[in-house]
Structure formats: C-alpha cells, structure tokens
Write a protein that holds these residues in place. Sequence first.
Motif, PDB file in Angstrom:
ATOM      1  N   UNK A 193       0.858  -1.179   0.000  1.00  0.00           N
ATOM      2  CA  UNK A 193       0.000   0.000   0.000  1.00  0.00           C
ATOM      3  C   UNK A 193       0.898   1.233   0.000  1.00  0.00           C
ATOM      4  N   UNK A 194       1.204   1.737   1.192  1.00  0.00           N
ATOM      5  CA  UNK A 194       2.042   2.934   1.308  1.00  0.00           C
ATOM      6  C   UNK A 194       3.332   2.641   2.054  1.00  0.00           C
ATOM      7  N   UNK A 195       3.684   1.361   2.229  1.00  0.00           N
ATOM      8  CA  UNK A 195       4.905   1.031   2.970  1.00  0.00           C
ATOM      9  C   UNK A 195       6.133   1.630   2.278  1.00  0.00           C
ATOM     10  N   UNK A 196       6.996   2.297   3.048  1.00  0.00           N
ATOM     11  CA  UNK A 196       8.248   2.814   2.470  1.00  0.00           C
ATOM     12  C   UNK A 196       9.123   1.678   1.965  1.00  0.00           C
ATOM     13  N   UNK A 197      10.022   1.983   1.055  1.00  0.00           N
ATOM     14  CA  UNK A 197      10.933   0.969   0.528  1.00  0.00           C
ATOM     15  C   UNK A 197      11.762   0.379   1.671  1.00  0.00           C
ATOM     16  N   UNK A 198      11.863  -0.937   1.670  1.00  0.00           N
ATOM     17  CA  UNK A 198      12.580  -1.630   2.726  1.00  0.00           C
ATOM     18  C   UNK A 198      11.685  -2.139   3.830  1.00  0.00           C
ATOM     19  N   UNK A 199      10.410  -1.751   3.824  1.00  0.00           N
ATOM     20  CA  UNK A 199       9.486  -2.162   4.874  1.00  0.00           C
ATOM     21  C   UNK A 199       8.348  -3.041   4.343  1.00  0.00           C
ATOM     22  N   UNK A 200       8.635  -3.731   3.217  1.00  0.00           N
ATOM     23  CA  UNK A 200       7.678  -4.699   2.660  1.00  0.00           C
ATOM     24  C   UNK A 200       8.435  -5.972   2.328  1.00  0.00           C
ATOM     25  N   UNK A 201       7.801  -7.100   2.529  1.00  0.00           N
ATOM     26  CA  UNK A 201       8.495  -8.379   2.433  1.00  0.00           C
ATOM     27  C   UNK A 201       9.032  -8.700   1.036  1.00  0.00           C
ATOM     28  N   UNK A 202       8.523  -8.050  -0.001  1.00  0.00           N
ATOM     29  CA  UNK A 202       8.997  -8.293  -1.359  1.00  0.00           C
ATOM     30  C   UNK A 202      10.074  -7.317  -1.819  1.00  0.00           C
ATOM     31  N   UNK A 203      10.496  -6.425  -0.937  1.00  0.00           N
ATOM     32  CA  UNK A 203      11.448  -5.396  -1.360  1.00  0.00           C
ATOM     33  C   UNK A 203      12.824  -5.947  -1.712  1.00  0.00           C
ATOM     34  N   UNK A 204      13.140  -7.172  -1.300  1.00  0.00           N
ATOM     35  CA  UNK A 204      14.434  -7.760  -1.642  1.00  0.00           C
ATOM     36  C   UNK A 204      14.380  -8.578  -2.930  1.00  0.00           C
ATOM     37  N   UNK A 205      13.204  -8.647  -3.539  1.00  0.00           N
ATOM     38  CA  UNK A 205      13.024  -9.337  -4.813  1.00  0.00           C
ATOM     39  C   UNK A 205      12.998  -8.300  -5.930  1.00  0.00           C
ATOM     40  N   UNK A 206      13.868  -8.410  -6.942  1.00  0.00           N
ATOM     41  CA  UNK A 206      13.883  -7.415  -8.026  1.00  0.00           C
ATOM     42  C   UNK A 206      12.499  -7.228  -8.640  1.00  0.00           C
ATOM     43  N   UNK A 207      12.189  -5.985  -9.018  1.00  0.00           N
ATOM     44  CA  UNK A 207      10.866  -5.677  -9.561  1.00  0.00           C
ATOM     45  C   UNK A 207      10.571  -6.511 -10.807  1.00  0.00           C
ATOM     46  N   UNK A 208      11.590  -6.682 -11.675  1.00  0.00           N
ATOM     47  CA  UNK A 208      11.366  -7.458 -12.894  1.00  0.00           C
ATOM     48  C   UNK A 208      10.962  -8.892 -12.570  1.00  0.00           C
ATOM     49  N   UNK A 209      11.541  -9.442 -11.476  1.00  0.00           N
ATOM     50  CA  UNK A 209      11.194 -10.812 -11.096  1.00  0.00           C
ATOM     51  C   UNK A 209       9.808 -10.866 -10.478  1.00  0.00           C
ATOM     52  N   UNK A 210       9.457  -9.843  -9.724  1.00  0.00           N
ATOM     53  CA  UNK A 210       8.101  -9.781  -9.174  1.00  0.00           C
ATOM     54  C   UNK A 210       7.070  -9.745 -10.297  1.00  0.00           C
ATOM     55  N   UNK A 211       7.348  -8.925 -11.314  1.00  0.00           N
ATOM     56  CA  UNK A 211       6.406  -8.782 -12.423  1.00  0.00           C
ATOM     57  C   UNK A 211       6.315 -10.070 -13.236  1.00  0.00           C
ATOM     58  N   UNK A 212       7.472 -10.691 -13.488  1.00  0.00           N
ATOM     59  CA  UNK A 212       7.481 -11.930 -14.268  1.00  0.00           C
ATOM     60  C   UNK A 212       6.728 -13.040 -13.538  1.00  0.00           C
ATOM     61  N   UNK A 213       6.837 -13.066 -12.199  1.00  0.00           N
ATOM     62  CA  UNK A 213       6.182 -14.102 -11.398  1.00  0.00           C
ATOM     63  C   UNK A 213       4.750 -13.750 -11.034  1.00  0.00           C
ATOM     64  N   UNK A 214       4.335 -12.509 -11.330  1.00  0.00           N
ATOM     65  CA  UNK A 214       2.978 -12.082 -11.005  1.00  0.00           C
ATOM     66  C   UNK A 214       2.746 -11.886  -9.516  1.00  0.00           C
ATOM     67  N   UNK A 215       3.799 -11.503  -8.787  1.00  0.00           N
ATOM     68  CA  UNK A 215       3.656 -11.376  -7.331  1.00  0.00           C
ATOM     69  C   UNK A 215       3.809  -9.936  -6.847  1.00  0.00           C
ATOM     70  N   UNK A 216       3.990  -9.001  -7.755  1.00  0.00           N
ATOM     71  CA  UNK A 216       4.266  -7.629  -7.343  1.00  0.00           C
ATOM     72  C   UNK A 216       3.140  -7.082  -6.457  1.00  0.00           C
ATOM     73  N   UNK A 217       3.561  -6.559  -5.297  1.00  0.00           N
ATOM     74  CA  UNK A 217       2.621  -5.930  -4.380  1.00  0.00           C
ATOM     75  C   UNK A 217       1.779  -6.888  -3.552  1.00  0.00           C
ATOM     76  N   UNK A 218       2.022  -8.190  -3.660  1.00  0.00           N
ATOM     77  CA  UNK A 218       1.172  -9.160  -2.980  1.00  0.00           C
ATOM     78  C   UNK A 218       1.505  -9.250  -1.496  1.00  0.00           C
ATOM     79  N   UNK A 219       0.519  -9.667  -0.718  1.00  0.00           N
ATOM     80  CA  UNK A 219       0.741  -9.961   0.686  1.00  0.00           C
ATOM     81  C   UNK A 219       1.199 -11.396   0.846  1.00  0.00           C
ATOM     82  N   UNK A 220       1.889 -11.681   1.933  1.00  0.00           N
ATOM     83  CA  UNK A 220       2.444 -13.017   2.152  1.00  0.00           C
ATOM     84  C   UNK A 220       1.355 -14.087   2.206  1.00  0.00           C
ATOM     85  N   UNK A 221       0.377 -13.920   3.068  1.00  0.00           N
ATOM     86  CA  UNK A 221      -0.661 -14.938   3.225  1.00  0.00           C
ATOM     87  C   UNK A 221      -1.493 -15.060   1.953  1.00  0.00           C
ATOM     88  N   UNK A 222      -1.739 -13.945   1.284  1.00  0.00           N
ATOM     89  CA  UNK A 222      -2.454 -13.958   0.007  1.00  0.00           C
ATOM     90  C   UNK A 222      -1.728 -14.835  -1.007  1.00  0.00           C
TER      91      UNK A 222
END
Length: 332
Positions: free
Chosen positions: A51-80
Amino acid sequence: MTRLIVTTDSSAAGALQGAGLADLVIAIERRLVWGPPPSETECEAFFSPRMTQPNGLHWLDDTPVWRQERSGIKGRGLIELFSEYDSAELGMGPEPNAQLLLLWLLDHCGIEDAALSKLAIRHLDLAVGDVAPEQLAKMNPPIVEITQDHVELAGRAWQAYRAPTPQAWFDLREADLRLLPRLGRCVVALLEELPNVTSGLGATETRILELIAPGEVPPFDVFPGYQKPNERRVFDYWEVGALLDGLSRCERPAVAGLDEGPFSLEMHENSSRLQRYKQSRLSLTEFGKAMLGGDENFCRCNRIDRWWGGTHLTNDRLWQWDPEALSLIAPD
C-alpha cells in the motif's frame, strides 16, 4: 503440486531455485540482529499487500521488480500468495538472523488457519548460499509440518526478543525449544553479543580483536565468511564493518591502523577509498590488548548507544553477559 519457498537471502533463493526444490523461491533479507526491531505497526504492514509502505518495509522489497512482475507477485501480501500454492515452506538456515525471521514469519502466519495448514519448515544445518544447487538437491533437508504449538513457541520467542530488556529472551534458555531445534543456539549466540561483563565487548567484537592481535592484519581478514577464521555468524558484512569502525573510531580505540572509513556504501563506491581501506594494516592498541587480557572494559571508556533486539543499550542502561556464569547482568 505447486510449491513456494521463503528463505533469508538471495544466494539461498538462487540455490534452492536452482536445485528445483520449488516453483518459486523468495528471499527476505530483512536484518533483525542489527538496529531496533520492527514496531507493531511495521510488523502488521511488512507482510501485508503493498500500500504505502516505504521501501525496505515490505516483504517483497528484496526481490527485483522485474522478477516480481514476471512471477505475477508484485505488491502481494504473504498470506495472500501462500493461498495460491499447494504448499509453502520456510527454508531457514541456523544463523541467528534466519532464526529470528522464522519466528516473525510463524508469528504472522499463525493469524490465518488456512495459511498455517499448508506451511512447513525446511530445517537447514548450514547457510544455503554456501551450498551448490546440485549438492542442495541431494541433501534433502528434513521438512516439518507446522502446528499451533510451533506458532505459540515462535510468538513467545519473537515477543521476548522485541521486549525492552533481554530478560524474557534469557528465560528461553530454560524453556522446551525442541519444536524449533535451531532456536536454542540462536538464544545463546545473541546473548553472547551483549557486552561481556569483563571486557565490555560482544562475542563478535572479541573475535575481531583476537584475529587482529598478531598485528599487520588486513581488515577483510577479520570479516566472517565461508571457510574464514571468523566463525561467528551473527552479523553480516556491513554490520561487521560497522563493528570494526566502532572499535577503531571511538573515544578510546581498541584497534589502530584503519586508514579509511566509515564503512559505508559511499566508501565502497569510491575505488580509491576502498583500496585504502583494503591496504590498511590493523593492530591492537594497548587498550585493546588490555581488554583481551581482561584488564580493561570498553564500555567504561567509550560511549555506548546501540540496540540489542528491543533493548536500547546505553552507558546508563547497560545489560551485560557473564559467559563464565552464563548469567544476565542487569544495569546497576
């Protein structure tokens, strides 16, 4: 059957993915052994959808954006995301930071029965990043299904680490920790990083001084790493660099000869500064020698202002560790 693995560093993620042990491996590199622990608000937001979490304060911030997009996980919550896989594993090594992250993950996942029902722990006896993918595939580390008992123990330990004193964490030594078999070593390893009642140094700082004692030692010879003489695995590269700075650039230094610093990204990006750092030759000051001999205390001569879990250590509020008696010493 689709499988998701969450682990603690990008090299580990690459090794697990390369070993073909999961459809998707995600690394969370949040450091929990250094600095203040996350607040309740940060804990809530960290594993939630972006949502509005600053960079570094979301569990996916250590995953490159390109990999998040390719995997379809960008912005997702863990339990989701867990809900979309048939099984989810926490692939955690024995290092204290990995064990703390395991506690946090279990504490968070315990709020959702559906997530808990498909969750398991893959216990690893060594850092995954130190193992080639083909070796990892052959190792077949044991997998343990999660129960509510695991969650309750993890929640107790996670709250103990984040408490404003180390007392509850110390009390874990007397608890039954068999459900999380690497936790006992983690408890002791972190207690050893409190200021020693005799020298005022944590165990990693003490090991740094022991390695510098022969004299004319290059800085990177005291950093931990695979098959290196500093076997302590509590702190990482940047944190050990900061510890060495603290021993060298203080009111009464224990280490002489560090010709460049502070140990920062800016220094690393400047090739001449980094080269000067590498060419430094370290030795102990007389004060440093006296500390190793048990005749001086670092905290009596230098300003202390740092975090150990939820405990803010200062000269006036100094919790210490007695390694001989295996006891916790409260501030006077």
